[in-house]
Every structure is written in C-alpha cells, then in structure tokens.
Enzyme design. Structure first.
Site, PDB file in Angstrom:
ATOM      1  CE  LYS A 167      -3.841  -2.347   2.265  1.00  0.00           C
ATOM      2  NZ  LYS A 167      -4.444  -2.777   3.512  1.00  0.00           N
ATOM      3  CD  GLN A 209      -3.225  -4.097   6.875  1.00  0.00           C
ATOM      4  OE1 GLN A 209      -3.149  -3.146   6.116  1.00  0.00           O
ATOM      5  NE2 GLN A 209      -3.882  -5.202   6.563  1.00  0.00           N
ATOM      6  CG  ASP A 214      -9.471   0.288   5.215  1.00  0.00           C
ATOM      7  OD1 ASP A 214      -9.566   0.126   3.984  1.00  0.00           O
ATOM      8  OD2 ASP A 214      -9.127  -0.623   5.984  1.00  0.00           O
TER       9      ASP A 214
END
Ligand code: NAP
Length: 294
Positions: free
Chosen positions: A59, A103, A126
């Site tokens: 990413k 994450q 996200d």
C-alpha cells in the site's frame, strides 16, 4: 477496462483498472501539492505480523508512487491500549494527516473495536469504522469500505448494469460482505446475503446475475453454481500449499466457462482495494482544501 475474452467469460482486469485509477490520482495529488498540500496516510500496524507488514509495504509503495506520504505506527507486544488510543487521538487532531489506516488484525489483547470507535470518520479512509458504516447504511456521504468500493468501480468501469439485477453476496463480514450488499442495494440490485448457515447455497448462487464471493475458502464456488452469463466477482484470497499465488474463493477455470464476466485472483479485486483506499485519502485531502482547513 480491458476485456480479454477467455472462452465464455470476459476478464474484469482489476490490475489494469487500478493502474489507470492511480494515474488519475497522481494528477489530483499534483493539483493538491500546488496548493501546498501533501496527502498523508498514516498506518497503525502490528510490528510482528509478516502478512500485515507485507500488505502495508505494498500500500505504501503505491501511495508513494501517487505522491501520498505517511508515517507508520508499529504496534509491539509492549504497546498498551491507552498508548494506542493516544496515537489515534493525536492522529485525529493532526491537521497534516488526511487518512488513517488501522491494518487488521491488531494483536491480542488489544481491543481493535475500541480503536475504530475512536477514529474520526473524516480520517477513516478505509471506511471500516462504525461511524463510516453507519453513514453507508443511512445513505449519507462518507468514506466507503475500500474492498467493496473497489468492486463497485470494477462494475461501473465495465458498464455492467446492476439496477434490477439479482445479486448474491456470499459472506457477511463487516469489512466486506455487509457493506458490499449495501452498496449493491444502493445501485438498485435485489440483494441476498449468504453465510455459513445458508441452506442450498449452490442453488441460491445459480439465481445470481451478479455473484460476489467473499468467503475465505479456496475455490469453494464451482462452475455449476454459476448462472450462465453471470458477473462473478471473487474477493477471496487464500494461501494454498504448493500454489505460488493466492487462490480465490471461485474455481476460476470452471467458472470462466460459464460466467459472462469474471475477476481473476490475483489481479482482480485486490489491486482495486488498494486504489480505492488511496482514492479516499486523496478525497479527504481535497475536502480539507475545499473547507480551507488543511
Ligand atoms: P471473514 O470475516 O472470515 O468472513 C467470511 C464470511 O464467509 C462469513 O460471513 C462466513 O459466514 C462466510 N462463510 C464461511 N464459510 C462459508 C460457507 N461454507 N458457506 C457460506 N458462507 C461461508 O472474511 P472476510 O474478511 O470477509 O474476507 C473474505 C475473503 O476475502 C478472504 O479470502 C479474505 O482474504 C478476502 N479479502 C480480500 C480483500 C481484497 O482486498 N481482495 C480484502 C479483505 C478480505 P458466517 O458469518 O456465518 O461465519
């Protein structure tokens, strides 16, 4: 989108689409930089989880190529919940930070839900906090979950009609199956959500004009589960011993003989997940510029 003909199915090439998408992002980032704004995506990640670190590296690489910078916060066995919540508070308050990625998974006994509840919706690029998911349910503007959002980009780019179609989503996770179903509903599909207790799953799948597999079971969806000509989206990636690449939830070789459209694994949903996350981060920076609070 490139539409490679492979026997009966057209390939939905998410990697090619992500390259175009990321090139467009670079243009938007260059415009922001002209205003003195460098989009910044900060990441909270478990320092001892090789899979998480690999995802974050990927990413980060794509982010930097698009001109998005950021810091990483490493969660170690010594990190306390209070410290973690302190980072989130600082990130919420730091005007230089446009997006924050937590994450998954964070190591036990840390409480990830509490972290997501603390993260401000305007930085949740996200799209996985309860605040962002609530906005999705309420049809309010907000950042949408990156994986299902990437799937909607794939469908739109290929000009696949969704309104009035029967969609079946296999999987009901908070980050994938549920928001996917809601996004397809917003696109006016008639949506059924299947899960581990669903009866006659194969039969149900055969009713789907659009089938999204988000299960986490290698090649579970067989060719004869698919309605001829259906659109098959495979969000799964599963490690299988002896296979070099991750394997999807759909038995691709069988499914491509029956489907009208299909995403490959790798090179389908995965690249558009990352591209959509980065797109949300650039949008967050643009919104801040528009409000004059960068
Ligand atoms: P998850 O949280 O484990 O959820 C899996 C879902 O599948 C659950 O709702 C479960 O039902 C359902 N399920 C399990 N076995 C089933 C069965 N035999 N029949 C029907 N439904 C079944 O997984 P997730 O996080 O949503 O991820 C799903 C897959 O997508 C995984 O392969 C993951 O690696 C992949 N993924 C990909 C991306 C990407 O960027 N491409 C991003 C995230 C995840 P219950 O709720 O009843 O348990």
């Amino acid at each position: 989108m490139r539409q490679n003909r492979i026997l009966s199915a057209n390939l939905l090439d998410g990697l090619a689409l992500s390259k175009r998408f990321r090139a467009e992002l670079k243009v938007r980032v260059d415009r922001l930089r002209e205003h003195g704004i460098v989009p910044r995506l900060d990441v909270i990640v478990a320092a001892q989880d090789p899979a998480s670190l690999a995802y974050v590296r990927m990413k980060r690489k794509w982010a930097e190529a698009a001109g998005i910078l950021g810091e990483s916060y490493s969660v170690t066995p010594e990190t306390t919940q209070a410290e973690l919540l302190g980072w989130v508070k600082d990130l919420n308050e730091n005007p230089a930070v446009h997006g924050v990625l937590v994450q998954h998974p964070l190591p036990k006994p840390l409480n990830e839900d509490e972290v997501l509840l603390a993260l401000g919706a305007e930085k949740d690029v996200d799209g996985i906090t309860p605040a962002s998911l609530g906005r999705l349910v309420a049809d309010l503007p907000g950042f949408r979950c990156a994986t299902p959002l990437g799937i909607t980009h794939i469908l739109k780019d290929a000009e696949i009609p969704v309104a009035g179609k029967n969609a079946v989503v296999i999987g009901r996770s908070v980050i994938l199956g549920k928001p996917m179903a809601l996004m397809l509903l917003q696109m006016n599909a008639t949506v059924t959500i299947a899960h581990s207790k669903t009866q006659n799953l194969a039969e149900l799948c055969r009713t789907a004009d659009i089938l999204v597999a988000a299960v986490g079971r290698a090649e579970m969806v067989k060719g004869d589960w698919i309605k001829p000509g259906a659109v098959v989206i495979d969000a799964g990636y599963n490690k299988v011993d002896g296979r070099k690449f991750d394997v999807g939830d759909v038995a691709f070789d069988e499914a491509k003989e029956v489907a009208g459209w299909i995403t490959p694994v790798p090179g389908g949903v995965g690249p558009m997940t990352v591209a959509s996350l980065l797109g949300n981060c650039v949008t967050a920076a643009e919104l801040r510029l528009a409000r004059g609070t960068q």
